[in-house]
Design an enzyme around this catalytic site. Structure first.
Site, mmCIF file in Angstrom:
data_model
loop_
_atom_site.group_PDB
_atom_site.id
_atom_site.type_symbol
_atom_site.label_atom_id
_atom_site.label_comp_id
_atom_site.label_asym_id
_atom_site.label_seq_id
_atom_site.Cartn_x
_atom_site.Cartn_y
_atom_site.Cartn_z
ATOM 1 N N SER A 1 0.837 -1.201 0.000
ATOM 2 C CA SER A 1 0.000 0.000 0.000
ATOM 3 C C SER A 1 0.869 1.247 0.000
ATOM 4 O O SER A 1 1.981 1.249 0.549
ATOM 5 C CB SER A 1 -0.860 -0.020 1.269
ATOM 6 O OG SER A 1 -1.402 1.252 1.525
ATOM 7 N N TYR B 1 -1.864 -1.509 10.859
ATOM 8 C CA TYR B 1 -2.088 -1.949 9.475
ATOM 9 C C TYR B 1 -0.877 -1.600 8.601
ATOM 10 O O TYR B 1 -0.333 -2.434 7.881
ATOM 11 C CB TYR B 1 -3.366 -1.315 8.904
ATOM 12 C CG TYR B 1 -3.499 -1.492 7.406
ATOM 13 C CD1 TYR B 1 -3.850 -2.722 6.856
ATOM 14 C CD2 TYR B 1 -3.231 -0.429 6.521
ATOM 15 C CE1 TYR B 1 -3.944 -2.897 5.476
ATOM 16 C CE2 TYR B 1 -3.322 -0.593 5.149
ATOM 17 C CZ TYR B 1 -3.675 -1.819 4.632
ATOM 18 O OH TYR B 1 -3.750 -1.983 3.263
ATOM 19 N N LYS C 1 2.256 -3.982 6.488
ATOM 20 C CA LYS C 1 2.700 -3.905 5.078
ATOM 21 C C LYS C 1 4.218 -3.767 5.018
ATOM 22 O O LYS C 1 4.886 -4.419 4.221
ATOM 23 C CB LYS C 1 2.020 -2.727 4.370
ATOM 24 C CG LYS C 1 0.516 -2.908 4.179
ATOM 25 C CD LYS C 1 0.191 -4.129 3.347
ATOM 26 C CE LYS C 1 -1.289 -4.387 3.202
ATOM 27 N NZ LYS C 1 -1.623 -5.704 2.674
HETATM 28 P P1 NAD Z 1 -10.984 -7.245 0.836
HETATM 29 O O1 NAD Z 1 -11.231 -7.281 2.291
HETATM 30 O O2 NAD Z 1 -12.103 -6.943 -0.084
HETATM 31 O O3 NAD Z 1 -10.307 -8.621 0.365
HETATM 32 C C1 NAD Z 1 -9.486 -9.381 1.199
HETATM 33 C C2 NAD Z 1 -9.967 -10.826 1.132
HETATM 34 O O4 NAD Z 1 -9.123 -11.622 1.965
HETATM 35 C C3 NAD Z 1 -11.396 -11.011 1.655
HETATM 36 O O5 NAD Z 1 -12.131 -11.731 0.695
HETATM 37 C C4 NAD Z 1 -11.236 -11.802 2.958
HETATM 38 O O6 NAD Z 1 -12.313 -12.676 3.171
HETATM 39 C C5 NAD Z 1 -9.934 -12.534 2.711
HETATM 40 N N1 NAD Z 1 -9.144 -12.889 3.897
HETATM 41 C C6 NAD Z 1 -8.728 -12.088 4.915
HETATM 42 N N2 NAD Z 1 -7.980 -12.789 5.784
HETATM 43 C C7 NAD Z 1 -7.919 -14.065 5.303
HETATM 44 C C8 NAD Z 1 -7.306 -15.263 5.748
HETATM 45 N N3 NAD Z 1 -6.580 -15.302 6.855
HETATM 46 N N4 NAD Z 1 -7.451 -16.367 4.996
HETATM 47 C C9 NAD Z 1 -8.169 -16.367 3.862
HETATM 48 N N5 NAD Z 1 -8.773 -15.269 3.392
HETATM 49 C C10 NAD Z 1 -8.656 -14.134 4.104
HETATM 50 O O7 NAD Z 1 -9.773 -6.214 0.595
HETATM 51 P P2 NAD Z 1 -9.197 -5.586 -0.745
HETATM 52 O O8 NAD Z 1 -9.570 -4.155 -0.784
HETATM 53 O O9 NAD Z 1 -9.521 -6.447 -1.907
HETATM 54 O O10 NAD Z 1 -7.642 -5.646 -0.419
HETATM 55 C C11 NAD Z 1 -6.827 -6.738 -0.817
HETATM 56 C C12 NAD Z 1 -5.406 -6.502 -0.355
HETATM 57 O O11 NAD Z 1 -4.935 -5.255 -0.859
HETATM 58 C C13 NAD Z 1 -5.258 -6.428 1.170
HETATM 59 O O12 NAD Z 1 -4.042 -7.047 1.526
HETATM 60 C C14 NAD Z 1 -5.184 -4.929 1.432
HETATM 61 O O13 NAD Z 1 -4.460 -4.631 2.596
HETATM 62 C C15 NAD Z 1 -4.438 -4.450 0.204
HETATM 63 N N6 NAD Z 1 -4.696 -3.030 -0.098
HETATM 64 C C16 NAD Z 1 -5.983 -2.598 -0.302
HETATM 65 C C17 NAD Z 1 -6.225 -1.249 -0.564
HETATM 66 C C18 NAD Z 1 -7.627 -0.738 -0.795
HETATM 67 O O14 NAD Z 1 -7.805 0.470 -0.835
HETATM 68 N N7 NAD Z 1 -8.627 -1.589 -0.951
HETATM 69 C C19 NAD Z 1 -5.153 -0.354 -0.631
HETATM 70 C C20 NAD Z 1 -3.865 -0.829 -0.420
HETATM 71 C C21 NAD Z 1 -3.648 -2.178 -0.163
HETATM 72 C C1 UD1 Z 2 -7.132 4.808 3.692
HETATM 73 C C2 UD1 Z 2 -6.110 4.388 4.700
HETATM 74 C C3 UD1 Z 2 -4.971 3.720 3.965
HETATM 75 C C4 UD1 Z 2 -5.495 2.514 3.173
HETATM 76 C C5 UD1 Z 2 -6.595 3.000 2.239
HETATM 77 C C6 UD1 Z 2 -7.253 1.854 1.542
HETATM 78 C C7 UD1 Z 2 -6.362 5.942 6.577
HETATM 79 C C8 UD1 Z 2 -5.733 7.059 7.340
HETATM 80 N N1 UD1 Z 2 -5.692 5.534 5.463
HETATM 81 O O1 UD1 Z 2 -6.502 5.682 2.766
HETATM 82 O O2 UD1 Z 2 -3.963 3.290 4.856
HETATM 83 O O3 UD1 Z 2 -4.449 1.914 2.415
HETATM 84 O O4 UD1 Z 2 -7.601 3.692 2.984
HETATM 85 O O5 UD1 Z 2 -7.991 1.052 2.406
HETATM 86 O O6 UD1 Z 2 -7.423 5.430 6.928
HETATM 87 N N2 UD1 Z 2 -12.560 11.262 3.306
HETATM 88 C C9 UD1 Z 2 -13.567 12.130 3.662
HETATM 89 N N3 UD1 Z 2 -14.735 11.617 4.152
HETATM 90 C C10 UD1 Z 2 -14.941 10.272 4.294
HETATM 91 C C11 UD1 Z 2 -13.902 9.385 3.924
HETATM 92 C C12 UD1 Z 2 -12.716 9.914 3.441
HETATM 93 O O7 UD1 Z 2 -13.411 13.348 3.546
HETATM 94 O O8 UD1 Z 2 -16.013 9.868 4.765
HETATM 95 C C13 UD1 Z 2 -11.311 11.809 2.735
HETATM 96 C C14 UD1 Z 2 -10.054 11.473 3.518
HETATM 97 O O9 UD1 Z 2 -9.798 12.447 4.486
HETATM 98 C C15 UD1 Z 2 -8.989 11.446 2.400
HETATM 99 C C16 UD1 Z 2 -9.776 10.961 1.166
HETATM 100 O O10 UD1 Z 2 -11.142 11.210 1.466
HETATM 101 O O11 UD1 Z 2 -8.529 12.750 2.129
HETATM 102 C C17 UD1 Z 2 -9.600 9.483 0.889
HETATM 103 O O12 UD1 Z 2 -9.882 8.738 2.068
HETATM 104 P P1 UD1 Z 2 -9.967 7.137 2.083
HETATM 105 O O13 UD1 Z 2 -10.832 6.678 0.980
HETATM 106 O O14 UD1 Z 2 -10.312 6.722 3.466
HETATM 107 O O15 UD1 Z 2 -8.494 6.677 1.709
HETATM 108 P P2 UD1 Z 2 -7.090 7.064 2.393
HETATM 109 O O16 UD1 Z 2 -7.254 7.849 3.610
HETATM 110 O O17 UD1 Z 2 -6.221 7.621 1.338
#
Ligand code: NAD
Ligand code: UD1
Length: 330
Positions: free
Chosen positions: A124, A148, A152
């Site tokens: 991330s 969290y 990472k």
């Molecule tokens: P998500 O929660 O939709 O998907 C994660 C999946 O992993 C889920 O289906 C959950 O059931 C499964 N899971 C969790 N723990 C498990 C375990 N121990 N065994 C088997 N399955 C398990 O999340 P996502 O948004 O698709 O994110 C996927 C990956 O990307 C995560 O590692 C997350 O940290 C990373 N990531 C996501 C974002 C984002 O904004 N969504 C940003 C940066 C990094």
């Molecule tokens: C957040 C996490 C980040 C994670 C990512 C994806 C935090 C501090 N960071 O990122 O570690 O990898 O989600 O899961 O939680 N905002 C509003 N109102 C809302 C929600 C968000 O104004 O109700 C604003 C936030 O202040 C930010 C932007 O929208 O400026 C994006 O927020 P968000 O979608 O939560 O993502 P990140 O904060 O970038």
């Protein structure tokens, strides 16, 4: 290739399975459904017309994962499974460290045992902390502010050390910026449980009338309009980035930012959503959210240069697709 996708029924994992299948690869999903639904499997099949294999297992359970490795020929692993809520990680640090780190260690161990040499990991942009934007892959990482983020950084370190000690092991560490949107079919997308923490799912739930109005966290940041700036990337582009990373994987550790390289403020995203979908989003400004940074966007030149990949979908497309999924589901 035959790819084991952990977390494959989740938001990013499901879109990546679709792109892998569309590119001719085969997919085995391992997910414990702790944050996703079983229907996703039939939806992936519906979109692609392809067969997939699904194991409902916890990937921290070495014995269970071993049985997947022993009964399938696996060419590579994409490891999405993990917990992802920053807020929850502060309340339940042990659960986060255990789930997010043990899962990676179990998978690496089995990869080494079974000579599976390709490993793609979901990292991330949070690992950059408050560095100067745009974030570049070889910047020194700043200590994250929550468990969290630490999981990472620790996972990146484990993978780097293992790759150093095992020259045949190839690793891609993909640092995602802010994935939003959904598959254009409207069949798969992001469905957070409870009140969303992230911006786009909050906006779509306001649009649907499930929530009253958006709270914008801070309008006094040193940004274009005072609201926070992020690098939003369409989840389908992000998914395609995984296929490129896997297909072009080189020996050793390869780190790539997956973003668009463009920053968009909260207000700009709200206005884009209104323009794309002709729906008014009521909002109010509230205090900054603790731990938020003003700006976060990627330098995306390495992924373009080395993987031949770059994001193609714009903010309007992201808003249209996110809304189509919300409208059709839940
Ligand atoms: P998500 O929660 O939709 O998907 C994660 C999946 O992993 C889920 O289906 C959950 O059931 C499964 N899971 C969790 N723990 C498990 C375990 N121990 N065994 C088997 N399955 C398990 O999340 P996502 O948004 O698709 O994110 C996927 C990956 O990307 C995560 O590692 C997350 O940290 C990373 N990531 C996501 C974002 C984002 O904004 N969504 C940003 C940066 C990094
Ligand atoms: C957040 C996490 C980040 C994670 C990512 C994806 C935090 C501090 N960071 O990122 O570690 O990898 O989600 O899961 O939680 N905002 C509003 N109102 C809302 C929600 C968000 O104004 O109700 C604003 C936030 O202040 C930010 C932007 O929208 O400026 C994006 O927020 P968000 O979608 O939560 O993502 P990140 O904060 O970038």
């Amino acid at each position: 290739m035959n790819i084991l996708v952990t977390g494959g029924t989740g938001y990013i994992g499901s879109h990546t399975c679709v792109e892998l299948l569309n590119s001719g690869h085969s997919v085995i999903i391992a997910d414990n459904l702790s944050n996703s639904r079983i229907e996703v499997i039939s939806r992936i099949k519906q979109i692609t017309g392809r067969q997939i294999f699904f194991y409902q297992v916890d990937v921290t359970d070495e014995e269970a994962v071993n049985s997947i490795f022993s009964s399938n020929r696996i060419d590579g692993v994409i490891h999405f499974a993990g917990y992802k809520s920053v807020t929850e990680s502060v309340i339940k640090p042990l659960e986060y460290y255990f789930n997010n780190i043990v899962s990676t260690m179990v998978l690496i161990k089995l990869c080494l045992n079974y000579k599976v040499n390709k490993f793609v990991f979901s990292s991330s942009a949070t690992v950059y902390g408050e560095n100067k934007v745009p974030f570049v892959e070889d910047m020194e990482l700043l200590p994250p502010k929550n468990p969290y983020g630490h999981t990472k950084v620790i996972n990146e370190k484990i993978l780097t050390d293992v790759a150093k000690a095992n020259p045949d092991f190839s690793v891609a560490i993909l640092r995602y910026f802010n994935p939003i949107g959904a598959h254009e079919s409207g069949l798969i997308g992001e469905s957070p449980i409870g009140i969303p923490n992230n911006l786009m799912p909050y906006i779509t739930q306001v649009a649907k009338g499930k929530l009253d109005k958006l709270k914008i966290y801070g309008n006094d940041y040193p940004t274009i309009d005072g609201t926070g700036v992020r690098d939003y990337i369409h989840v389908v582009d992000l998914a395609k980035g995984h296929v490129a990373a896997l297909e072009k994987l080189k020996k050793g550790v390869n780190i790539y930012n997956l973003g668009t390289g463009k920053g968009t403020s909260v207000l700009q995203l709200v206005h884009a959503f209104e323009e794309a979908n002709h729906i008014k989003i009521p909002y109010e400004f509230v205090a900054r959210r603790p731990g938020d940074i003003a700006e976060c966007y990627a330098d995306v030149s390495r992924a373009k240069r080395e993987l031949g990949w770059s994001a193609e979908r714009d903010i309007i497309q992201m808003c249209k697709d996110a809304w189509r999924f919300e409208k059709n589901n839940s």
